[in-house]
Design a protein around this motif. Structure first.
Motif, PDB file in Angstrom:
ATOM      1  N   PRO A 181       0.877  -1.093  -0.056  1.00 49.36           N
ATOM      2  CA  PRO A 181       0.127   0.126  -0.034  1.00 49.36           C
ATOM      3  C   PRO A 181       0.888   1.230   0.247  1.00 49.36           C
ATOM      4  CG  PRO A 181      -0.009  -0.902   2.205  1.00 49.36           C
ATOM      5  CD  PRO A 181       0.874  -2.033   1.339  1.00 49.36           C
ATOM      6  N   THR A 182       0.309   2.531  -0.484  1.00 50.42           N
ATOM      7  CA  THR A 182       1.135   3.696  -0.430  1.00 50.42           C
ATOM      8  C   THR A 182       0.512   4.573   0.692  1.00 50.42           C
ATOM      9  OG1 THR A 182      -0.529   4.662  -2.102  1.00 50.42           O
ATOM     10  CG2 THR A 182       1.349   3.569  -3.047  1.00 50.42           C
ATOM     11  N   ASP A 183      -0.332   4.070   1.230  1.00 49.95           N
ATOM     12  CA  ASP A 183      -0.958   4.830   2.518  1.00 49.95           C
ATOM     13  C   ASP A 183      -1.477   6.165   2.139  1.00 49.95           C
ATOM     14  OD1 ASP A 183      -0.750   2.430   4.228  1.00 49.95           O
ATOM     15  OD2 ASP A 183       1.820   2.847   4.504  1.00 49.95           O
ATOM     16  N   ASP A 184      -1.782   5.978   0.970  1.00 54.54           N
ATOM     17  CA  ASP A 184      -2.536   7.691   0.507  1.00 54.54           C
ATOM     18  C   ASP A 184      -3.836   7.561   1.017  1.00 54.54           C
ATOM     19  OD1 ASP A 184      -2.977  10.026  -0.591  1.00 54.54           O
ATOM     20  OD2 ASP A 184      -2.953   9.294  -2.571  1.00 54.54           O
ATOM     21  N   THR A 185      -4.170   8.015   2.145  1.00 57.95           N
ATOM     22  CA  THR A 185      -5.408   8.315   2.634  1.00 57.95           C
ATOM     23  C   THR A 185      -6.485   9.286   1.869  1.00 57.95           C
ATOM     24  OG1 THR A 185      -4.743   7.449   4.866  1.00 57.95           O
ATOM     25  CG2 THR A 185      -6.863   8.611   4.827  1.00 57.95           C
ATOM     26  N   LEU A 236      -2.476   3.937  -5.389  1.00 57.53           N
ATOM     27  CA  LEU A 236      -2.889   3.509  -4.151  1.00 57.53           C
ATOM     28  C   LEU A 236      -2.129   2.279  -3.383  1.00 57.53           C
ATOM     29  CD1 LEU A 236      -6.814   3.912  -4.182  1.00 57.53           C
ATOM     30  CD2 LEU A 236      -5.173   5.632  -3.456  1.00 57.53           C
ATOM     31  N   ILE A 237      -1.408   1.529  -4.666  1.00 60.43           N
ATOM     32  CA  ILE A 237      -0.545   0.557  -4.369  1.00 60.43           C
ATOM     33  C   ILE A 237       0.482   0.656  -5.107  1.00 60.43           C
ATOM     34  CG2 ILE A 237      -2.608  -0.824  -3.738  1.00 60.43           C
ATOM     35  CD1 ILE A 237      -2.445  -2.287  -6.414  1.00 60.43           C
ATOM     36  N   ARG A 238       1.671  -0.002  -4.829  1.00 59.05           N
ATOM     37  CA  ARG A 238       3.048   0.013  -5.711  1.00 59.05           C
ATOM     38  C   ARG A 238       3.673  -1.246  -5.253  1.00 59.05           C
ATOM     39  NH1 ARG A 238       7.066   0.470  -1.815  1.00 59.05           N
ATOM     40  NH2 ARG A 238       6.405   0.595   0.511  1.00 59.05           N
TER      41      ARG A 238
END
Length: 272
Positions: A181-185, A236-238
Motif C-alpha cells: 500500500p502507498t498509505d495515501d488516505t 494507491l498501491i505500488r
C-alpha cells in the motif's frame, strides 16, 4: 505547475488507446489539475469529456445512441411516440431538448437534470469499452457543465465497468506479483472507495501475491483484479520489488503509464 496554469498554453498531447489504456491517460491528465477537453475518436464517432477542477463537468458524443433522447427512450422514461415527436420538434428548431421535454409536460425540470447527469455518465463509461482509437487533450476553458464527477472516482468506476478484465490484469504483472500500500488516505477518499473496495485494498500488505488477493477479495477474482488495476493506476498501491531494482531517479515515475503531456508556453516548456 500553478505558475504555468495562468499562462496561455498550446496543447501538445495525443495518445492511442491501442498503446496506452484510457485510465492511465486520464490519471496523467488529472495529475496536472488543469481544465480542458478530452476528445476520443474511433470509427467515425467522436466523444468529448470536459474537465474542470479535476472533475468531469460535461460530456458529449456524435453518436445518436448517446443522446439524451436515446437515453430516455432506453430507460423507459419516454415512449417511442413521445421520443419521435420531441426529436422532430428539436430538429425543426434550435431549442435545447430538455426545454422541449419540460414544456411538453413529459418530464419535470428535476427529472431532466437527473437524466442529463445519467446521460453524461453513460458517455464517460462507454469510453472504457474502447480498446482502440485516438485520444487528445486540449487545455483551455472546458465550457459549462452542471455536474461534477471527481476524475479519480471516474477512473475507478470506469475500470469496474470495463468488459475486458484480461487485458487490464495483464498490465498488473504476474500472478505472483506482490504489491504494497502507498498509505495515501487522501487519495483513497478522493477515489470514493466503498466498504468492499476498501476491504480489498486492505488485503494489500506487501506480502500477499496478486493471485492471493484476487482469490481472497470480496468480489469475483476477475472483478478484484480490475480493482487492483484501478488501485495501481491511482497509485494507491505500488510494487516494492520493482522499486528496489530501479535507479533512484526513476522511482518517482508512475508505474502504470508512459503518458507524457507537454504544455508549451511563449516563455518555455513544461514536460510531465
Amino acid at each position: 505547475m500553478n505558475s504555468l496554469a495562468s499562462q496561455e498554453k498550446v496543447f501538445q498531447y495525443r495518445g492511442d488507446l491501442s498503446e496506452t489504456a484510457l485510465p492511465e491517460m486520464l490519471n496523467a491528465i488529472d495529475r496536472f489539475g488543469v481544465g480542458g477537453v478530452i476528445e476520443a475518436e474511433r470509427e467515425g464517432v467522436s466523444k468529448r469529456v470536459h474537465v474542470s477542477g479535476r472533475c468531469v463537468v460535461h460530456a458529449s458524443s456524435s453518436d445518436i445512441n448517446d443522446s439524451l433522447g436515446s437515453y430516455l427512450l432506453r430507460s423507459g422514461q419516454l415512449s417511442s411516440e413521445d421520443y419521435s415527436a420531441t426529436m422532430k420538434e428539436r430538429e425543426a428548431g434550435k431549442r435545447r431538448y430538455g426545454v422541449i421535454l419540460v414544456e411538453a409536460g413529459l418530464l419535470s425540470p428535476g427529472e431532466v437534470a437527473r437524466a442529463i447527469r445519467k446521460q453524461v455518465e453513460a458517455i464517460v463509461w462507454s469510453l472504457f469499452y474502447w480498446q482502440d482509437g485516438r485520444v487528445s487533450f486540449k487545455i483551455g476553458d472546458p465550457g459549462g457543465g452542471g455536474i461534477r464527477l471527481p476524475m479519480r472516482h471516474v477512473i475507478l468506476q470506469g475500470i469496474q465497468r470495463a468488459p475486458n478484465a484480461k487485458a487490464l490484469v495483464a498490465r498488473l504483472g504476474q500472478r505472483s506479483t506482490v504489491f504494497a500500500p502507498t498509505d495515501d488516505t487522501e487519495g483513497i477518499i478522493d477515489a470514493g472507495l466503498d466498504s468492499e473496495q476498501f476491504d480489498l485494498l486492505r488485503l494489500v500488505d506487501g506480502s500477499r501475491s496478486l493471485y492471493e488477493i484476487c482469490t481472497a477479495g470480496p468480489f469475483s477474482a476477475a472483478e478484484n483484479a480490475k480493482l487492483m488495476y484501478a488501485f495501481q493506476v491511482l497509485q494507491l498501491i505500488r510494487r516494492p520489488a520493482l522499486e528496489e531494482n530501479e535507479p533512484q531517479e526513476s522511482k518517482s515515475e508512475p508505474e502504470t503509464s508512459s503518458v507524457k503531456i507537454r504544455l508549451k508556453t511563449p516563455g518555455g516548456r513544461f514536460s510531465g
